[in-house]
Design an enzyme around this catalytic site. Structure first.
Site, short mmCIF file in Angstrom:
data_model
loop_
_atom_site.label_atom_id
_atom_site.label_comp_id
_atom_site.label_asym_id
_atom_site.label_seq_id
_atom_site.Cartn_x
_atom_site.Cartn_y
_atom_site.Cartn_z
N SER A 74 -27.73 -9.48 -12.68
CA SER A 74 -29.19 -9.34 -12.70
C SER A 74 -29.56 -7.94 -13.14
O SER A 74 -28.72 -7.02 -13.11
CB SER A 74 -29.73 -9.62 -11.29
OG SER A 74 -31.09 -9.25 -11.16
N TYR A 80 -31.10 -9.88 -2.20
CA TYR A 80 -30.83 -10.23 -3.60
C TYR A 80 -30.26 -9.02 -4.34
O TYR A 80 -29.27 -9.13 -5.07
CB TYR A 80 -32.11 -10.70 -4.27
CG TYR A 80 -31.92 -11.22 -5.68
CD1 TYR A 80 -31.50 -12.53 -5.90
CD2 TYR A 80 -32.15 -10.42 -6.79
CE1 TYR A 80 -31.31 -13.02 -7.19
CE2 TYR A 80 -31.97 -10.90 -8.08
CZ TYR A 80 -31.55 -12.20 -8.28
OH TYR A 80 -31.36 -12.68 -9.54
#
Length: 251
Positions: free
Chosen positions: A143, A156
């Site tokens: 990410s 996350y």
């Protein structure tokens, strides 16, 4: 000989029912790979698109929030399409809350799927590759938050930073076993997970305004990177985290 040709290869893609996983699965199929589409919900649309390419697709429904059953899932996949040559660890989730209010439950939910399952599924597949003396490719989905901190997504960010680290660790250990481990770090991609951001007019404008390409990415924008990292063209690529972000990190 086309170094990007995946004919005769079998790819297991987690979270292949929608979004990024679907885009990658279809892209690998177009390059010739047969696909094991793993997801919590049916991947009928993914299967239909893959079969139009001439590649085979089988679906396996699995809850990857737990590591229980991973070995059986891989055995089922191999029984259907033969040994796995390519693993794409795409399945993931996100929870949003201020760090002062973040709950242990939301921490564990994200870390278990995004990081713990990713590691143990990679281990499961790699053990079989080594036992069969077969080369292989493992592609993790990282990410932008593997590089940046973000806000309101503590677990996350921690998980995706961990994905980047594990990618390098596994590359170090498995390169001599002919297993290439790399990652793709998507930028802002238009999927169900980002629907809330796309719907927020102010935040959407801020995001697009920073992306040099001037638009949100689409799942199919990741397919080229996935085919490269899955193919013989990347046989000397180990431990990289390839950003596919429209230039976000360069801004």
């Amino acid at each position: 000989m086309n170094p990007f040709d995946l004919s005769g290869k079998t790819a297991l893609v987690t979270g292949a029912n929608t979004g990024i996983g679907q885009g990658i699965a279809i892209g690998l199929a177009k390059a010739g790979a047969n696909i094991v589409a793993v997801g919590r919900t049916p991947a009928d649309q993914t299967q239909k698109c893959i079969e139009t390419t001439g590649s085979r697709c089988v679906q396996i429904q699995a809850d990857l929030s737990s590591t229980a059953g991973l070995d059986n899932m891989v055995s089922d996949a191999e029984a259907e399409l033969g040994p796995i040559d390519i693993l794409v660890n795409n399945a993931g989730t996100i929870k949003r809350n201020d760090a002062l209010a973040f709950t242990e439950e939301d921490w564990d939910t994200v870390m278990d799927l995004n990081l713990k399952t990713l590691f143990f599924l990679s281990q499961c597949v790699a053990k079989r590759m080594v036992a069969q003396s077969r080369p292989g490719k493992i592609i993790n989905i990282a990410s932008m938050l593997s590089f940046q901190g973000g806000i309101r997504v503590a677990s996350y960010t921690a998980s995706k930073s961990g994905v980047a680290g594990l990618t390098k660790l596994l590359a170090n250990e498995w390169a001599t076993k002919r297993i290439c481990v790399n990652a793709i770090a998507p930028g802002y991609i238009a999927t169900n997970n980002t629907a809330a951001l796309q719907a927020d007019e102010k935040r959407n404008q801020e995001i697009v305004g920073r992306i040099p390409a001037g638009r949100w990415g689409q799942p199919e924008d990741l397919s080229g990177a996935a085919v490269f990292l899955a193919s013989g063209a990347s046989d000397y690529v180990h431990g990289t985290v390839l950003a596919v972000d429209g230039g976000w990190l360069a801004r």
